[in-house]
Scaffold this active site. Structure first.
Site, PDB file in Angstrom:
ATOM      1  N   HIS A 139       0.826  -1.203   0.000  1.00 36.30           N
ATOM      2  CA  HIS A 139       0.000   0.000   0.000  1.00 36.30           C
ATOM      3  C   HIS A 139       0.868   1.264   0.000  1.00 36.30           C
ATOM      4  O   HIS A 139       1.641   1.470   0.925  1.00 36.30           O
ATOM      5  CB  HIS A 139      -0.892  -0.040   1.249  1.00 36.30           C
ATOM      6  N   ARG A 140       0.770   2.046  -1.062  1.00 41.13           N
ATOM      7  CA  ARG A 140       1.620   3.237  -1.278  1.00 41.13           C
ATOM      8  C   ARG A 140       3.101   2.824  -1.336  1.00 41.13           C
ATOM      9  O   ARG A 140       3.984   3.568  -0.914  1.00 41.13           O
ATOM     10  CB  ARG A 140       1.418   4.302  -0.201  1.00 41.13           C
ATOM     11  N   GLU A 188       0.094  -0.666  -4.700  1.00 42.51           N
ATOM     12  CA  GLU A 188      -0.959   0.338  -4.829  1.00 42.51           C
ATOM     13  C   GLU A 188      -0.304   1.692  -4.708  1.00 42.51           C
ATOM     14  O   GLU A 188       0.591   1.886  -3.871  1.00 42.51           O
ATOM     15  CB  GLU A 188      -2.002   0.143  -3.712  1.00 42.51           C
ATOM     16  N   ASP A 209      -1.105   6.265  -5.466  1.00 46.59           N
ATOM     17  CA  ASP A 209      -2.139   7.290  -5.626  1.00 46.59           C
ATOM     18  C   ASP A 209      -1.693   8.348  -6.628  1.00 46.59           C
ATOM     19  O   ASP A 209      -0.552   8.811  -6.560  1.00 46.59           O
ATOM     20  CB  ASP A 209      -2.396   7.976  -4.271  1.00 46.59           C
ATOM     21  N   HIS A 213      -0.411  10.981  -2.289  1.00 48.57           N
ATOM     22  CA  HIS A 213      -1.715  10.611  -1.738  1.00 48.57           C
ATOM     23  C   HIS A 213      -2.642  11.799  -1.534  1.00 48.57           C
ATOM     24  O   HIS A 213      -3.820  11.764  -1.896  1.00 48.57           O
ATOM     25  CB  HIS A 213      -1.533   9.883  -0.398  1.00 48.57           C
ATOM     26  N   GLU A 264      -4.581   4.201  -8.025  1.00 48.50           N
ATOM     27  CA  GLU A 264      -5.783   4.836  -7.484  1.00 48.50           C
ATOM     28  C   GLU A 264      -5.875   6.254  -8.011  1.00 48.50           C
ATOM     29  O   GLU A 264      -4.996   7.076  -7.740  1.00 48.50           O
ATOM     30  CB  GLU A 264      -5.770   4.827  -5.950  1.00 48.50           C
ATOM     31  N   LYS A 267      -6.963   9.688  -7.685  1.00 43.63           N
ATOM     32  CA  LYS A 267      -7.404  10.520  -6.547  1.00 43.63           C
ATOM     33  C   LYS A 267      -8.187  11.713  -7.090  1.00 43.63           C
ATOM     34  O   LYS A 267      -7.730  12.855  -7.036  1.00 43.63           O
ATOM     35  CB  LYS A 267      -6.179  11.001  -5.763  1.00 43.63           C
ATOM     36  N   ASP A 314       0.719  -1.953   4.458  1.00 44.89           N
ATOM     37  CA  ASP A 314       1.936  -1.136   4.509  1.00 44.89           C
ATOM     38  C   ASP A 314       3.156  -2.011   4.835  1.00 44.89           C
ATOM     39  O   ASP A 314       4.293  -1.530   4.776  1.00 44.89           O
ATOM     40  CB  ASP A 314       1.802  -0.062   5.602  1.00 44.89           C
TER      41      ASP A 314
HETATM   42  O1  G3P Z   1      -6.615   1.993  -2.694  1.00 47.69           O
HETATM   43  C1  G3P Z   1      -6.820   1.608  -1.372  1.00 47.69           C
HETATM   44  C2  G3P Z   1      -6.511   2.705  -0.405  1.00 47.69           C
HETATM   45  O2  G3P Z   1      -5.290   3.280  -0.736  1.00 47.69           O
HETATM   46  C3  G3P Z   1      -7.573   3.755  -0.374  1.00 47.69           C
HETATM   47  O3  G3P Z   1      -7.374   4.697   0.643  1.00 47.69           O
HETATM   48  O4  G3P Z   1      -6.629   6.851   1.524  1.00 47.69           O
HETATM   49  O5  G3P Z   1      -5.058   4.938   1.517  1.00 47.69           O
HETATM   50  O6  G3P Z   1      -5.673   6.050  -0.611  1.00 47.69           O
HETATM   51  P1  G3P Z   1      -6.127   5.662   0.766  1.00 47.69           P
HETATM   52 MG    MG Z   2      -4.720   4.784  -2.097  1.00 48.85          MG
END
Ligand code: G3P
Ligand code: MG
Length: 240
Positions: free
Chosen positions: A10-11, A37, A39, A52, A114, A116, A234
């Site tokens: 994640h990120r 993943e 953003d 993000h 993602e 945004k 993460d």
């Molecule tokens: O894509 C899943 C997750 O990343 C969505 O929430 O705020 O972490 O971008 P956020």
């Molecule tokens: Mg995200």
């Protein structure tokens, strides 16, 4: 019966590296994660930049909205020092930087981009992302997701086959109906939805569930038992 879930960073590997930087993406790859993943927001001059927040304040040494700067201006900022001084000098990557890296590395990582565009509507973002995917011939390795259902509908109109994940927060009772309306391929949700009856119904209707952001290792067994396809964390090195 599914007995395995893919692990997405994640990120990037954001538990130990500054989120959404090349350092975090490289560490994610090195950890053996199945996917990353990240953003995407858009600059004043229409560049797709990996960050993000709509604002640059939290994760860089600058202040203001991404949309008010050119990429050249954002590229001067430090995007690592806020996390730890050892990461000072990391910069904000563009989506193209990530694609260049992805195609040159010999790996089969999936990239979940993602969009945004749920807080600020970035005109033309969908076309730009799809064109870039096309330029780098990465369609097979990309999942596009967003909290903005209208944006995903536009993606589906523009591209009949690209993989789309409809992103929801919490228990959304209309998630299945919206995902069907978009023509999405999956639902990206949190643990509560995945373990609920709504999650079960979505699975039965043929929508894989990809769950964010799971940082408690103990949660893995229940999610795998529920049949989720992807766990986004993460700390991918702990979940592999
Ligand atoms: O894509 C899943 C997750 O990343 C969505 O929430 O705020 O972490 O971008 P956020
Ligand atoms: Mg995200």
């Amino acid at each position: 019966m599914v007995s395995h879930a893919s692990i997405f960073a994640h990120r990037g590997l954001s538990g130990h590296y500054p989120e959404n930087t090349m350092a975090a993406f490289q560490a994610a790859m090195d950890s053996g994660a199945d996917g990353i993943e990240l953003d995407v927001q858009m600059t004043k001059d229409g560049q797709l930049v990996i960050i993000h927040d709509e604002r640059i304040d939290r994760t860089t040494d600058g202040n203001g909205y991404v949309k008010d700067f050119t990429y050249e201006e954002l590229n001067e900022l430090d995007a690592g020092g806020w996390f730890a001084s050892s990461f000072t000098g990391e910069s904000l990557p563009t989506l193209e930087n990530v694609f260049q890296w992805l195609v040159k590395e010999s790996n089969r990582l999936t990239l979940n981009i993602e969009l945004k565009n749920d807080i600020i509507h970035y005109e033309g973002m969908e076309e730009k992302v799809l064109n870039l995917i096309d330029d780098y011939q990465l369609e097979e390795r990309i999942i596009l997701s967003s909290f903005n259902a209208q944006s995903l509908k536009k993606v589906r109109e523009l591209h009949p086959t690209i993989s789309i994940g409809y992103l929801i927060a919490g228990i959304r009772t209309d998630a299945l109906a919206v995902a069907e309306d978009i023509g999405a391929d999956a639902i990206h949700c949190q643990e509560d939805f995945a373990l609920s009856n709504y999650g079960k119904k979505a699975l039965e209707a043929g929508f894989p569930l990809r769950v964010y952001t799971v940082n408690r290792y103990e949660a893995k067994a229940d999610l795998v038992a529920a049949g989720v396809e992807v766990i986004m964390t993460d700390y991918p090195e702990q979940f592999k």
